[in-house]
Motif scaffolding. Structure first.
Motif, PDB file in Angstrom:
ATOM      1  N   ALA A  73      19.527  30.632   4.003  1.00  0.00           N
ATOM      2  CA  ALA A  73      20.787  29.973   3.609  1.00  0.00           C
ATOM      3  C   ALA A  73      21.601  29.419   4.780  1.00  0.00           C
ATOM      4  N   HIS A  74      21.111  29.590   6.021  1.00  0.00           N
ATOM      5  CA  HIS A  74      21.918  29.110   7.165  1.00  0.00           C
ATOM      6  C   HIS A  74      21.072  29.143   8.438  1.00  0.00           C
ATOM      7  N   ILE A  75      20.779  27.955   8.965  1.00  0.00           N
ATOM      8  CA  ILE A  75      19.950  27.882  10.183  1.00  0.00           C
ATOM      9  C   ILE A  75      20.235  26.565  10.893  1.00  0.00           C
ATOM     10  N   HIS A  76      20.090  26.574  12.234  1.00  0.00           N
ATOM     11  CA  HIS A  76      20.373  25.381  13.054  1.00  0.00           C
ATOM     12  C   HIS A  76      19.060  24.897  13.672  1.00  0.00           C
ATOM     13  N   TYR A  77      18.531  23.755  13.200  1.00  0.00           N
ATOM     14  CA  TYR A  77      17.237  23.340  13.767  1.00  0.00           C
ATOM     15  C   TYR A  77      17.329  22.933  15.241  1.00  0.00           C
ATOM     16  N   GLY A 267      28.840  30.776   6.515  1.00  0.00           N
ATOM     17  CA  GLY A 267      28.045  31.595   7.425  1.00  0.00           C
ATOM     18  C   GLY A 267      28.847  32.781   7.927  1.00  0.00           C
ATOM     19  N   HIS A 268      28.258  33.970   7.850  1.00  0.00           N
ATOM     20  CA  HIS A 268      28.727  35.224   8.441  1.00  0.00           C
ATOM     21  C   HIS A 268      29.671  36.026   7.539  1.00  0.00           C
ATOM     22  N   CYS A 269      30.912  35.580   7.323  1.00  0.00           N
ATOM     23  CA  CYS A 269      31.833  36.302   6.397  1.00  0.00           C
ATOM     24  C   CYS A 269      31.952  37.780   6.769  1.00  0.00           C
ATOM     25  N   THR A 318      18.897  33.380   8.603  1.00  0.00           N
ATOM     26  CA  THR A 318      18.500  33.750   9.969  1.00  0.00           C
ATOM     27  C   THR A 318      19.552  33.354  11.003  1.00  0.00           C
ATOM     28  N   ASP A 319      20.214  32.204  10.810  1.00  0.00           N
ATOM     29  CA  ASP A 319      21.132  31.643  11.811  1.00  0.00           C
ATOM     30  C   ASP A 319      20.464  31.416  13.166  1.00  0.00           C
ATOM     31  N   VAL A 320      19.177  31.123  13.192  1.00  0.00           N
ATOM     32  CA  VAL A 320      18.548  30.666  14.455  1.00  0.00           C
ATOM     33  C   VAL A 320      19.349  29.477  14.959  1.00  0.00           C
TER      34      VAL A 320
HETATM   35 ZN    ZN Z   1      25.334  29.290  12.419  1.00  0.00          ZN
END
Ligand code: ZN
Ligand code: GUN
Length: 442
Positions: A73-77, A267-269, A318-320
């Motif tokens: 649900a949240h990742i930075h390519y 993201g995060h919360c 993952t939030d990579v």
């Molecule tokens: Zn992020």
């Protein structure tokens, strides 16, 4: 078109196993029938064998476990190349590594090459859908969607909006960010399996004018997604509260601009209060829990107990490159431990739900992906309980579905992913990338 019949163990969900004892649907001897990129049927082999078409391709893999493709649900390519970069917390990490790395995505060929590697890595981990941050450059979003479309993946991505408090080379303006996002929505949203997400990076890097422009676009496109970061880190929160005085909370800033709604993913919360959590629940906004990132950056412990009490929609992510693994199995591993530290017991069955059907439901994607229900797009993963000697030894002793899934979550990673399918086509086969690289080198 030819039917393909997969005989294997099957896991899908009809409901959240935390609320329904029969939420998980497991077949020890299962059959999955796929045709034209969609699931035709999934269930017990004995019940469905008669529906195997005479010319079907039959794949028997009875020791494997098929589950719906994972949803991140949240990742930075663009942060692929800076994963595992050391820094003492979020803000120094952004300044030292993130912003300089994202600069290079003004170059479309760099963006294409990175997007290609990134997608291969996701597929190797069994992730078939992700909500993806690009960079401020619209070329970075074009590059990503081009690579995703070429693989026929269901992906949700967006150009970052950022018009202050970042290096000049990464800045747009309220107007240019609006124009570029509108152009990208027109070009990519709902084109094939591609979908757009409005992406103000976080309140600290957007002016009020930019959040207002984002809100205008959100109102004009009700089925477009929204994503940003909120309440991740205590230094970040102090900074943001100074930039937007007079709001009840950090989340309230986004609420003020109408950015809390279905398909809005935060993201995060981590450092929310109960009023914030209730507001997330009332509006159908989704918390993306990013355990490996939160541990790596020391951001804090997401509270599953309080999220559940408030009925706040939650998905896993993952939030990579803040996250330290592309694998949703490794993400479950760390999510379980964070839950333990906050007095909660997060079962593996529930974590598989959160990474598949549960995510699809809260993202309004459950008509298309996240289950093995008839008619859904055939995105699925073939997991291998024998992937490593240790996994083989432990899964051989698994006395229940929960124990089997727990072993995958705690001991598994990309090695446990035997094959990945998107829209009925095999898009990853374990070992094939390495074999291709070796062949190239020879
Ligand atoms: Zn992020
Ligand atoms: N907050 C603002 N930008 C970012 C980012 O790229 N990663 C994380 N983890 N938090 C952020």
């Amino acid at each position: 078109m030819t039917q393909t019949a997969y005989r294997a163990r099957l896991l899908t969900f009809r409901d959240d196993p935390a609320h329904a004892a029969d939420g998980a649907v497991f077949e020890e001897d299962g059959l999955l029938l796929v045709e034209d990129g969609r699931v035709v049927a999934a269930g017990a082999y004995t019940a469905l064998a008669a529906r195997i078409a005479p010319d079907a391709v039959i794949k028997s893999m009875r020791d494997k476990l098929i589950v719906p493709g994972f949803i991140d649900a949240h990742i930075h390519y663009p942060q692929t190349d800076m994963i595992a970069s050391p820094a003492p917390g979020l803000l120094p990490w952004l300044n030292t590594y993130t912003f300089p790395t994202e600069r290079a995505f003004a170059d479309p060929s760099h963006a294409r090459e990175t997007a290609s590697f990134f997608l291969d890595e996701l597929l190797a981990c069994g992730t078939t859908t992700a909500l993806v941050y690009c960079t401020v450059h619209k070329e970075s979003a074009d590059a990503f969607f081009t690579e995703s479309e070429a693989r026929n993946l269901r992906m949700v991505a967006g150009k970052v909006l950022m018009d202050r408090n970042c290096p000049e080379f990464l800045r747009d303006t309220a107007q240019s960010g609006y124009d570029d996002s509108a152009e990208l929505i027109a070009r990519w949203h709902n084109r094939g399996r591609q979908q757009y997400v409005l992406t103000p990076r976080f309140a600290a890097t957007s002016t009020e004018a930019q959040l207002e422009a984002c809100s205008v676009l959100a109102r004009a496109h009700e089925d477009v997604f929204i994503q940003t970061h909120v309440a991740e880190n205590t230094d970040e929160i102090k900074w943001v509260e100074g930039l937007f005085p007079g709001h009840r909370s950090y989340l309230d800033i986004y609420d003020h601009y109408g950015l809390l709604r279905r398909r809005a993913v935060y993201g995060h919360c981590i450092h929310l209060d109960d009023t914030d959590r209730r507001r997330m629940a009332e509006t159908g906004s989704v918390a993306a829990h990013c355990p490996t990132s939160n541990l790596f950056l020391g951001s804090g412990l997401f509270d599953f107990e309080k999220a559940g009490a408030a009925n706040m929609p939650v998905a896993l992510a993952t939030d990579v490159g803040g996250g330290t693994s592309f694998s949703m199995l490794q993400t479950m591993n760390e999510a379980h431990k964070i839950a333990r530290l906050t007095g909660h017991n997060l079962s593996a069955t529930r974590m598989f739900w959160l990474a598949t059907t549960g995510a699809a439901k809260v993202l309004d994607l459950d008509d298309t992906v996240g289950t093995l229900a008839p008619g859904s797009e055939a995105d699925f993963v073939v997991l291998d309980p024998q992937a490593t000697p240790l996994l083989a030894r432990r899964t051989a002793r698994a006395g229940s579905l929960e124990e089997l899934l727990f072993a995958f979550a705690l001991l598994g990673d990309d090695r446990a992913v035997f094959e990945t399918y998107a829209a009925g086509e095999r898009v990853h086969q374990r070992g094939a990338r390495r074999a291709a690289a070796l062949e190239l080198a020879a």
